[in-house]
Scaffold this motif. Structure first.
Motif, short mmCIF file in Angstrom:
data_model
loop_
_atom_site.label_atom_id
_atom_site.label_comp_id
_atom_site.label_asym_id
_atom_site.label_seq_id
_atom_site.Cartn_x
_atom_site.Cartn_y
_atom_site.Cartn_z
N GLN A 1 2.75 8.01 4.65
CA GLN A 1 3.05 6.76 5.49
C GLN A 1 2.10 6.05 5.62
O GLN A 1 1.97 4.72 5.08
CB GLN A 1 3.89 6.95 6.71
N PHE A 2 0.82 6.49 6.10
CA PHE A 2 -0.28 5.88 6.33
C PHE A 2 -0.90 5.33 4.90
O PHE A 2 -1.20 4.18 4.97
CB PHE A 2 -1.41 6.89 6.87
N ALA A 3 -1.03 6.07 3.83
CA ALA A 3 -1.44 5.66 2.42
C ALA A 3 -0.55 4.52 1.78
O ALA A 3 -0.91 3.49 1.37
CB ALA A 3 -1.49 6.88 1.34
N SER A 4 0.94 4.78 2.08
CA SER A 4 1.55 3.34 1.60
C SER A 4 1.34 2.09 2.40
O SER A 4 1.18 1.03 1.68
CB SER A 4 3.21 3.89 1.97
N SER A 5 1.10 2.14 3.76
CA SER A 5 0.76 1.06 4.61
C SER A 5 -0.51 0.49 4.33
O SER A 5 -0.79 -0.85 4.36
CB SER A 5 1.10 1.29 5.99
N ALA A 6 -1.39 1.28 3.99
CA ALA A 6 -2.94 1.17 3.76
C ALA A 6 -3.11 0.56 2.48
O ALA A 6 -4.40 0.05 1.93
CB ALA A 6 -3.86 2.31 4.40
N GLY A 7 -2.25 0.91 1.53
CA GLY A 7 -2.35 0.65 0.17
C GLY A 7 -3.34 1.27 -0.60
O GLY A 7 -4.22 0.67 -1.64
N ILE A 8 -3.52 2.59 -0.11
CA ILE A 8 -4.22 3.32 -0.75
C ILE A 8 -3.93 4.13 -2.36
O ILE A 8 -4.72 4.14 -2.99
CB ILE A 8 -4.69 4.53 0.03
N HIS A 9 -2.78 4.48 -2.19
CA HIS A 9 -2.35 4.86 -3.58
C HIS A 9 -1.31 4.01 -4.27
O HIS A 9 -0.97 4.55 -5.59
CB HIS A 9 -1.51 6.17 -3.49
N TYR A 10 -0.94 3.04 -3.99
CA TYR A 10 -0.27 1.78 -4.73
C TYR A 10 -0.78 0.71 -4.45
O TYR A 10 -1.58 0.34 -3.84
CB TYR A 10 1.05 2.07 -4.04
N GLU A 11 -0.14 -0.16 -5.50
CA GLU A 11 -0.58 -1.70 -5.47
C GLU A 11 0.11 -2.29 -4.31
O GLU A 11 1.22 -2.35 -4.21
CB GLU A 11 -0.18 -2.38 -6.77
N GLY A 12 -0.41 -2.86 -3.64
CA GLY A 12 -0.24 -3.56 -2.03
C GLY A 12 0.25 -2.56 -1.06
O GLY A 12 0.13 -1.22 -1.25
#
Length: 92
Positions: A11-22
């Motif tokens: 969840q953190f990675a998704s919200s911080a844009g770490i592994h995905y665009e945006g």
């Protein structure tokens, strides 16, 4: 609580844009994290007893998190920037 840890980190990675665009919804503190930045990221692990009931594990985890934040506060004179209110976090 490895299953919960994996979920929260995702969840953190998704919200911080770490592994995905945006950025994507999932973790409120991650919206203050500099988008896509991971080179100065640190993660803490807290071991929990496997024989504990789920509700006791959750309570114990929150207690350990509170102790870690308190120890940081004592050493640095304030709460970790990620947990502090305010705008975008500046990594140095």
């Amino acid at each position: 609580m490895t299953d919960n840890f994996k979920n929260r980190m995702s969840q953190f990675a998704s919200s911080a844009g770490i592994h995905y665009e945006g950025r994507y919804s999932g973790h409120s503190a991650a919206w203050r994290w500099p988008e896509g930045a991971s080179e100065r990221m640190h993660v803490a692990f807290f071991p929990l007893e496997e024989c504990m009931a789920p509700h006791l594990k959750a309570g114990f985890l929150h207690w350990q998190e509170a102790l870690a934040i308190d120890a940081y506060f004592i050493k640095h004179g304030g709460v970790p920037r990620l947990n502090a209110g305010g705008g975008l976090i500046q990594l140095r």
